[in-house]
Motif scaffolding. Sequence first.
Motif, mmCIF file in Angstrom:
data_model
loop_
_atom_site.group_PDB
_atom_site.id
_atom_site.type_symbol
_atom_site.label_atom_id
_atom_site.label_comp_id
_atom_site.label_asym_id
_atom_site.label_seq_id
_atom_site.Cartn_x
_atom_site.Cartn_y
_atom_site.Cartn_z
ATOM 1 N N LEU A 298 37.272 9.901 -3.580
ATOM 2 C CA LEU A 298 38.246 9.105 -2.842
ATOM 3 C C LEU A 298 38.910 9.931 -1.741
ATOM 4 N N ARG A 299 39.203 11.197 -2.058
ATOM 5 C CA ARG A 299 39.784 12.075 -1.030
ATOM 6 C C ARG A 299 38.810 12.255 0.128
ATOM 7 N N ASN A 300 37.535 12.483 -0.201
ATOM 8 C CA ASN A 300 36.521 12.653 0.843
ATOM 9 C C ASN A 300 36.369 11.387 1.676
ATOM 10 N N ALA A 301 36.447 10.234 1.015
ATOM 11 C CA ALA A 301 36.346 8.957 1.736
ATOM 12 C C ALA A 301 37.494 8.800 2.731
ATOM 13 N N LEU A 302 38.698 9.159 2.305
ATOM 14 C CA LEU A 302 39.855 9.056 3.203
ATOM 15 C C LEU A 302 39.708 10.002 4.392
ATOM 16 N N ASP A 303 39.113 11.170 4.173
ATOM 17 C CA ASP A 303 38.853 12.099 5.280
ATOM 18 C C ASP A 303 37.876 11.468 6.281
ATOM 19 N N ILE A 304 36.831 10.841 5.767
ATOM 20 C CA ILE A 304 35.830 10.186 6.623
ATOM 21 C C ILE A 304 36.481 9.076 7.451
ATOM 22 N N LEU A 305 37.289 8.271 6.802
ATOM 23 C CA LEU A 305 37.934 7.141 7.472
ATOM 24 C C LEU A 305 38.976 7.603 8.476
ATOM 25 N N SER A 306 39.695 8.668 8.136
ATOM 26 C CA SER A 306 40.687 9.226 9.056
ATOM 27 C C SER A 306 40.009 9.771 10.311
ATOM 28 N N GLU A 307 38.889 10.451 10.105
ATOM 29 C CA GLU A 307 38.127 10.995 11.229
ATOM 30 C C GLU A 307 37.610 9.871 12.129
ATOM 31 N N ALA A 308 37.122 8.796 11.530
ATOM 32 C CA ALA A 308 36.624 7.654 12.300
ATOM 33 C C ALA A 308 37.748 6.999 13.101
ATOM 34 N N ASP A 309 38.910 6.885 12.470
ATOM 35 C CA ASP A 309 40.065 6.295 13.150
ATOM 36 C C ASP A 309 40.448 7.118 14.378
ATOM 37 N N LEU A 310 40.459 8.431 14.219
ATOM 38 C CA LEU A 310 40.794 9.320 15.331
ATOM 39 C C LEU A 310 39.778 9.182 16.464
ATOM 40 N N LYS A 311 38.493 9.089 16.113
ATOM 41 C CA LYS A 311 37.435 8.954 17.126
ATOM 42 C C LYS A 311 37.573 7.639 17.896
ATOM 43 N N ILE A 312 37.853 6.563 17.173
ATOM 44 C CA ILE A 312 37.997 5.256 17.825
ATOM 45 C C ILE A 312 39.154 5.271 18.812
#
Length: 346
Positions: free
Chosen positions: A308-322
């Motif tokens: 779950l922590r890794n998933a939140l990192d992935i989603l946070s990174e995607a949000d920043l890129k967008i």
Amino acid sequence: MARLNEASFKNQIKENSFSNVYMIFGNENYLKDFYIGRLKKKLVNPAFADFNLREYEGKDISIDDIIMDSQTVPMMSDYSLIIVRDYPLNKSKADMEKLKEFFKELPESCIIIFWFDTITVELKKKDSPWQGIVKAFASAGDAVELNERSVPELISLIISSAKKRNCTIDNYAANYLIKTVGTDIQTIFNELEKLCAYVEGGKITCEIIDSVAVKSLQAKVFDISKFILAGNGDSAMSSLFTLFSQQEEPRFILPIIAGYYIDMYRVKCAKEAGKVPADIKEYFPYKNREWIIDKASADASKIPLESLRNALDILSEADLKIKSSSVNDKVILEEAVAKLLLLKYR
């Protein structure tokens, strides 16, 4: 003269016990529109509406014009009614001061409603100007906050509305309808109208809801999350591409996926701390959304906390890129979903 909830406001209208000043706000647009309609029906004779009813957009009128209109004597009626939609009172202290003085001298034959439809009345921040505005209206008349109804209230509303249309729906299916189309009352009524026409006086089931009702964006994105957690990459990507074909924006899809992973993470952390999932309601805004806690608890039960922590990192990174990258938003979201599919969920 007070801050009223829906029940008190409804009773006031029923008893014809009107205030001269109303501020109507909240996050349930259907209810705001419905009760303003009730007031208009009670206060304005359609034959004399041209004389006794004034409706304005806030951007098209000044406080001085509103004050001038209030002096008009009603014709063949006890009241004249002024409705002002979305006047940006939070932008001008001078306008609010004028209103406060105006309220002291408002003719008893005039009722004025400030209706905040698309403007959000933010009361959570202590320094919000809306705090003082609501207080001023509650002192001069009534400030009425109309927010989303709770899930049990919506279930009762769906069952009774179906009955009026000579159809039946049980609690489970009514709850499923809410999860499918969302909590907006107007949307629920629109979908219920279609469902009742489809069953022609019969029973509405979950299977029929799946066949007839249009899913909310949240429900569609939850399907993607369900497929990710099940490791079903084909269905997850297919559902994502379907949303793209329906012109849904990645910047709206991503927060819903991220929000659900946050829900699961909160539930998981609560359990790790020896709490029950329901305890997170004390710290986070799950009012009228309790079903999400149950769903998140079931889905998170077998997922490692590290995943779950890794998933939140992935989603946070995607949000920043967008928000900051020139890369196509759809590509960024596809990449994030692919990365989520590679995580260990069991």
